[in-house]
Design an enzyme around this catalytic site. Structure first.
Site, PDB file in Angstrom:
ATOM      1  N   LYS A  48       0.840  -1.206   0.000  1.00 25.85           N
ATOM      2  CA  LYS A  48       0.000   0.000   0.000  1.00 25.85           C
ATOM      3  C   LYS A  48       0.871   1.251   0.000  1.00 25.85           C
ATOM      4  O   LYS A  48       0.605   2.211  -0.706  1.00 25.85           O
ATOM      5  CB  LYS A  48      -0.907   0.017   1.240  1.00 25.85           C
ATOM      6  CG  LYS A  48      -2.055  -0.962   1.179  1.00 25.85           C
ATOM      7  CD  LYS A  48      -2.778  -0.998   2.521  1.00 25.85           C
ATOM      8  CE  LYS A  48      -3.640  -2.246   2.619  1.00 25.85           C
ATOM      9  NZ  LYS A  48      -4.021  -2.578   3.988  1.00 25.85           N
ATOM     10  N   GLN A  92      -4.873  -1.741  10.156  1.00 20.73           N
ATOM     11  CA  GLN A  92      -4.682  -3.041   9.517  1.00 20.73           C
ATOM     12  C   GLN A  92      -5.276  -4.171  10.369  1.00 20.73           C
ATOM     13  O   GLN A  92      -4.965  -4.289  11.549  1.00 20.73           O
ATOM     14  CB  GLN A  92      -3.171  -3.268   9.290  1.00 20.73           C
ATOM     15  CG  GLN A  92      -2.841  -4.567   8.617  1.00 20.73           C
ATOM     16  CD  GLN A  92      -3.410  -4.660   7.207  1.00 20.73           C
ATOM     17  OE1 GLN A  92      -3.249  -3.752   6.396  1.00 20.73           O
ATOM     18  NE2 GLN A  92      -4.105  -5.742   6.913  1.00 20.73           N
ATOM     19  N   ASP A 115     -11.033   2.958   4.534  1.00 19.06           N
ATOM     20  CA  ASP A 115     -11.393   1.545   4.332  1.00 19.06           C
ATOM     21  C   ASP A 115     -12.913   1.390   4.322  1.00 19.06           C
ATOM     22  O   ASP A 115     -13.434   0.362   3.885  1.00 19.06           O
ATOM     23  CB  ASP A 115     -10.820   0.666   5.463  1.00 19.06           C
ATOM     24  CG  ASP A 115      -9.521  -0.027   5.070  1.00 19.06           C
ATOM     25  OD1 ASP A 115      -9.260  -0.156   3.860  1.00 19.06           O
ATOM     26  OD2 ASP A 115      -8.785  -0.435   5.981  1.00 19.06           O
TER      27      ASP A 115
END
Ligand code: NAD
Length: 281
Positions: A48, A92, A115
């Site tokens: 990422k 994460q 997200d």
């Protein structure tokens, strides 16, 4: 059978994004909160970061120890929420077991929740609105479906998997595009029979090559979300060779949904950046 080439689609999205960021002159900033040393998470986050930097963004990985407390991690999220330089925050998953993931996600400001896993953005998606931040994997799948040029309206989509990051948000998203949606999961009794009815079959259950040719309706669009490692090699939830005999369109693994997910995450950071910039004017 046509392969839906995720690498090509993602490369185009990332090139366009790079041009938009260069033209804007600003620098969107993605903050990644990572706790512990889960190997897959470390690899995902490095990917990422690389992709974000290639597009002209800043990406900072805030790497916390595996024994970080709930207060420390939510404290960091709070700090990033209040930092005007930070555009987007991702935490994460999976977090170490002693932490309450839901509580951590709830702390992220909705406008920085790139997200789209927080309750606010999930709620917008579930209530038929398109102005929230949509989770990157479902968003990438929609983009791939649209890339076929097929009309999605009225198509029967069968989704295998009901997770909060793929199956559920994808069901809401496809309903928004007028698909008839069936969500299946580990307790579904007649999975193969349901799969055979799908015009769009999405496999997102993490079971290597579970989808065989007799699960596929001739001419279906088959989207393989699974990322599994078998004998050191990556494979999806779909048996690619068998599916290729029946499907009209098929996504490969690797080079399919996974690369699209990264591109769509960056797209979300850009969308958040544009909205925040407008608010600041
Ligand atoms: P998860 O473990 O959270 O959920 C799996 C889902 O599949 C559950 O809802 C479960 O009920 C269902 N399931 C399990 N076994 C099943 C079976 N035999 N039949 C039918 N349903 C079954 O998984 P997840 O996080 O949604 O990920 C699913 C897969 O997709 C994994 O392989 C993961 O690595 C992959 N993934 C890929 C991307 C990407 O960008 N390509 C993103 C997220 C997840």
């Amino acid at each position: 059978m046509q392969i839906i080439d995720g690498r090509k689609l993602a490369a185009d999205i990332r090139t366009r994004l790079k041009e938009k960021i260069a033209a804007d002159g600003g620098t969107p900033h993605l903050a990644v909160v990572l706790a512990g040393d889960d190997e897959a998470s470390l690899i995902y986050d490095r990917n990422k970061k690389k992709a974000a930097e290639e597009a002209g963004m800043i990406c900072v990985i805030h790497h916390l120890s595996a024994d970080v407390s709930q207060e420390e991690i939510t404290g960091l999220v709070e700090k990033l929420n209040n930092d005007r330089e930070v555009t987007g925050i991702i935490v994460q998953m999976p977090l170490p077991k002693h932490l309450d993931s839901f509580a951590v996600l709830r702390h992220i400001s909705p406008e920085k929740d790139v997200d789209g896993f927080g309750v606010y953005n999930s709620g917008l998606l579930a209530t038929n609105r398109r102005d929230g931040l949509i989770p990157a994997t479902p968003k990438g799948i929609l983009y791939m479906l649209q890339s076929t040029g097929e009309n999605l309206s009225g198509k029967h989509a069968v989704i295998i998997g009901r997770s909060n990051i793929v199956g559920r948000p994808l069901a809401s998203l496809l309903l928004q595009y007028d698909c008839t949606v069936t969500v299946t999961h580990s307790r579904t009794r007649n999975l193969a029979e349901l799969a055979r009815q799908a015009d769009i079959l999405v496999a997102a259950c993490g079971k290597p090559k579970i989808v065989k040719k007799d699960w596929i309706k001739p001419g279906a669009i088959v989207i393989d979300v699974g990322i599994n490692r078998v004998d050191g090699r990556l494979c999806g939830d779909v048996d690619f060779g068998e599916a290729a005999e029946k499907a009209a369109y098929l996504t490969p693994v690797p080079g399919g949904v996974g690369v699209m997910t990264v591109a769509m995450l960056l797209e979300n950071v850009w969308e958040a950046y544009v909205k925040q910039k407008k608010k600041d004017l």
